[in-house]
Write a protein that holds these residues in place. Sequence first.
Motif, PDB file in Angstrom:
ATOM      1  N   LYS A 271       0.821  -1.207   0.000  1.00  0.00           N
ATOM      2  CA  LYS A 271       0.000   0.000   0.000  1.00  0.00           C
ATOM      3  C   LYS A 271       0.858   1.261   0.000  1.00  0.00           C
ATOM      4  O   LYS A 271       0.409   2.352   0.348  1.00  0.00           O
ATOM      5  N   GLY A 272       2.126   1.101  -0.330  1.00  0.00           N
ATOM      6  CA  GLY A 272       3.015   2.262  -0.452  1.00  0.00           C
ATOM      7  C   GLY A 272       3.641   2.703   0.847  1.00  0.00           C
ATOM      8  O   GLY A 272       4.222   3.782   0.941  1.00  0.00           O
ATOM      9  N   LYS A 273       3.519   1.865   1.895  1.00  0.00           N
ATOM     10  CA  LYS A 273       4.146   2.252   3.174  1.00  0.00           C
ATOM     11  C   LYS A 273       5.562   1.708   3.158  1.00  0.00           C
ATOM     12  O   LYS A 273       5.808   0.564   3.536  1.00  0.00           O
ATOM     13  N   ASN A 274       6.441   2.564   2.723  1.00  0.00           N
ATOM     14  CA  ASN A 274       7.819   2.121   2.508  1.00  0.00           C
ATOM     15  C   ASN A 274       8.732   2.400   3.682  1.00  0.00           C
ATOM     16  O   ASN A 274       9.946   2.249   3.593  1.00  0.00           O
ATOM     17  N   ILE A 275       8.131   2.856   4.769  1.00  0.00           N
ATOM     18  CA  ILE A 275       8.934   3.168   5.957  1.00  0.00           C
ATOM     19  C   ILE A 275       8.397   2.373   7.142  1.00  0.00           C
ATOM     20  O   ILE A 275       7.191   2.364   7.395  1.00  0.00           O
ATOM     21  N   SER A 276       9.303   1.708   7.808  1.00  0.00           N
ATOM     22  CA  SER A 276       8.911   0.913   8.971  1.00  0.00           C
ATOM     23  C   SER A 276       9.549   1.534  10.215  1.00  0.00           C
ATOM     24  O   SER A 276      10.766   1.507  10.379  1.00  0.00           O
ATOM     25  N   ARG A 309      15.806 -10.673 -11.419  1.00  0.00           N
ATOM     26  CA  ARG A 309      15.138  -9.499 -11.999  1.00  0.00           C
ATOM     27  C   ARG A 309      15.329  -8.307 -11.063  1.00  0.00           C
ATOM     28  O   ARG A 309      15.382  -8.470  -9.840  1.00  0.00           O
ATOM     29  N   ILE A 310      15.399  -7.103 -11.682  1.00  0.00           N
ATOM     30  CA  ILE A 310      15.560  -5.915 -10.830  1.00  0.00           C
ATOM     31  C   ILE A 310      14.233  -5.612 -10.134  1.00  0.00           C
ATOM     32  O   ILE A 310      13.206  -5.441 -10.784  1.00  0.00           O
ATOM     33  N   VAL A 311      14.265  -5.569  -8.798  1.00  0.00           N
ATOM     34  CA  VAL A 311      13.022  -5.281  -8.059  1.00  0.00           C
ATOM     35  C   VAL A 311      13.186  -4.071  -7.118  1.00  0.00           C
ATOM     36  O   VAL A 311      12.219  -3.380  -6.832  1.00  0.00           O
ATOM     37  N   GLN A 312      14.368  -3.828  -6.654  1.00  0.00           N
ATOM     38  CA  GLN A 312      14.655  -2.710  -5.740  1.00  0.00           C
ATOM     39  C   GLN A 312      13.622  -2.587  -4.628  1.00  0.00           C
ATOM     40  O   GLN A 312      12.847  -1.632  -4.585  1.00  0.00           O
ATOM     41  N   VAL A 313      13.634  -3.557  -3.734  1.00  0.00           N
ATOM     42  CA  VAL A 313      12.635  -3.578  -2.669  1.00  0.00           C
ATOM     43  C   VAL A 313      13.271  -3.250  -1.315  1.00  0.00           C
ATOM     44  O   VAL A 313      14.489  -3.162  -1.187  1.00  0.00           O
ATOM     45  N   GLY A 314      12.394  -3.127  -0.332  1.00  0.00           N
ATOM     46  CA  GLY A 314      12.869  -2.955   1.054  1.00  0.00           C
ATOM     47  C   GLY A 314      12.264  -1.720   1.689  1.00  0.00           C
ATOM     48  O   GLY A 314      12.387  -0.631   1.137  1.00  0.00           O
ATOM     49  N   GLN A 315      11.594  -1.931   2.828  1.00  0.00           N
ATOM     50  CA  GLN A 315      11.090  -0.778   3.572  1.00  0.00           C
ATOM     51  C   GLN A 315      12.254  -0.127   4.302  1.00  0.00           C
ATOM     52  O   GLN A 315      13.126  -0.824   4.808  1.00  0.00           O
ATOM     53  N   THR A 316      12.235   1.179   4.392  1.00  0.00           N
ATOM     54  CA  THR A 316      13.294   1.885   5.125  1.00  0.00           C
ATOM     55  C   THR A 316      12.977   1.841   6.618  1.00  0.00           C
ATOM     56  O   THR A 316      11.916   2.291   7.041  1.00  0.00           O
ATOM     57  N   PRO A 317      13.883   1.276   7.431  1.00  0.00           N
ATOM     58  CA  PRO A 317      13.610   1.274   8.862  1.00  0.00           C
ATOM     59  C   PRO A 317      13.955   2.625   9.491  1.00  0.00           C
ATOM     60  O   PRO A 317      14.950   3.251   9.125  1.00  0.00           O
ATOM     61  N   VAL A 318      13.114   3.037  10.392  1.00  0.00           N
ATOM     62  CA  VAL A 318      13.394   4.285  11.126  1.00  0.00           C
ATOM     63  C   VAL A 318      13.353   3.960  12.610  1.00  0.00           C
ATOM     64  O   VAL A 318      12.476   3.239  13.069  1.00  0.00           O
ATOM     65  N   LYS A 319      14.331   4.506  13.332  1.00  0.00           N
ATOM     66  CA  LYS A 319      14.374   4.270  14.769  1.00  0.00           C
ATOM     67  C   LYS A 319      13.743   5.448  15.486  1.00  0.00           C
ATOM     68  O   LYS A 319      14.039   6.595  15.143  1.00  0.00           O
TER      69      LYS A 319
END
Length: 472
Positions: A271-276, A309-319
Amino acid sequence: METKVGSGLGIDYTGMMSSLQNQSGFARGDLLNLQKDLDLAQSSLEVRREAGEIDFSKLLVSMKTQIPEIVDYANAVASKFDNFVVLGIGGSALGPLAVHQALNHYYYNELPPEKRSNRPRLYVVDNIDPVRFNELLQILDPRKTLFNVISKSGNTSETMAQFLIVRDILRNECGDSYGEHIVVTTDREKGNLLPIALKEGFQRFVIPLGIGGRFSELTPVGLLAAAVCGIDINQLLKGALDMDQWIREKQGVFANPAQLRAALAYLSGQKGKNISVFMPYADGLKTMADWYAQLWAESLGKRYDRQGRIVQVGQTPVKALGVTDQHSQVQLYVEGPDDKVITFVTVEKFKETQVIPLDSKLPEDIHFLGGRTLEELVSAEQTATEYALTLAGRQHQRIILPSLEAYTVGQLLLLLEWETAYMGELLNINAFDQPGVEEGKNGTYALMGRKGYEARRQEIAEYAKTRYLLYS
Ligand code: PA5
């Protein structure tokens, strides 16, 4: 709907689900729709386990058998040295630091020796900032210090540089007995640290095969430092083993905590929440947030999927840290871009309590605080923040620890490791490598003149020719 195991760790994921106040949450069906993928993830992890790649269970059991050796050594050195210094970086430093902060007195190093059972002070030196490193060496007496050099690869420039500096100082200060001040934790077969340790006779602990740095806290990487400070590593492992068993035995997204957390993260990512955001409400878990950030970032931030395949994934973690960051970041979480999912970690019972005095002569507006405890205030602030997020339609969940002790910390570590593994499977990437990190390591070798890296050095020199600069 809450998933529970005995009186241990729990997960409250109400804030991820649709409710009267939160229309943007998930329905149970959204999670159930992922079950097939989670089952595939489970079998794929099973295959990796069989291949000995990520066998947390086997690792934990084999660690249990090593506990007596670790504890005996830890007790012996604890009575001999005033300081225990971990030299390592990334996965070789963040775990020891996180467990130390979670379980030891917050001002452990400042306590008089008898208040820390006459055990050594603990320092974890990950960065190579020359000022900090120098200033640490200024306050330590090398003759009373034991250095634990930790490197899985036995090659990392930062750790090897620290090791060389310290070895030199020890040789000057301690003469022939300098080797008694160094204990090495590294691979059984590979790397440059191993032959040096063997040749110079350093005490040695082995990082088991198939365990990457960030997954290695419950190996001698973390267990030794913990045992030196008197942490109950049996309980730490017990918590981890119980969590491992829960995750392996309970099937289904609503029963298995790692599947549940991975599914929620995956759906929110879609759902586009790329920050954890990882936001514990206990200072003792502040560096756990650092450990989690590395685990999540390095495991899941990947360019290629398993098929290349190029996917470039991963949520950015924030502390973040509650309640401190309520006065810093929470404004953004409530009203800024809806691109985050927040995990609170709360501790039900703190090991200390503090009553706020009541003084009826003071302004009436602050009377409500009187007679209440800081524990109650922390809890009220966390609930209030959670509610504000809910009203704003922002997704959040909570990991609940009944208390902060070795057992629950062991549970937490394993839960976060397993959910990362599941998330890697859902994303169809390899969560256990770190080619981006290796790239940086190779560039450093090249720039520092290591043999065999000449071509890369040339490339970087070319790249460095063009600069856009602005100076005062
Ligand atoms: O998780 C990882 O693999 C990395 O963060 C490593 O722990 C880090 O790069 C240090 O590597 P090493 O332990 O090989 O010195």
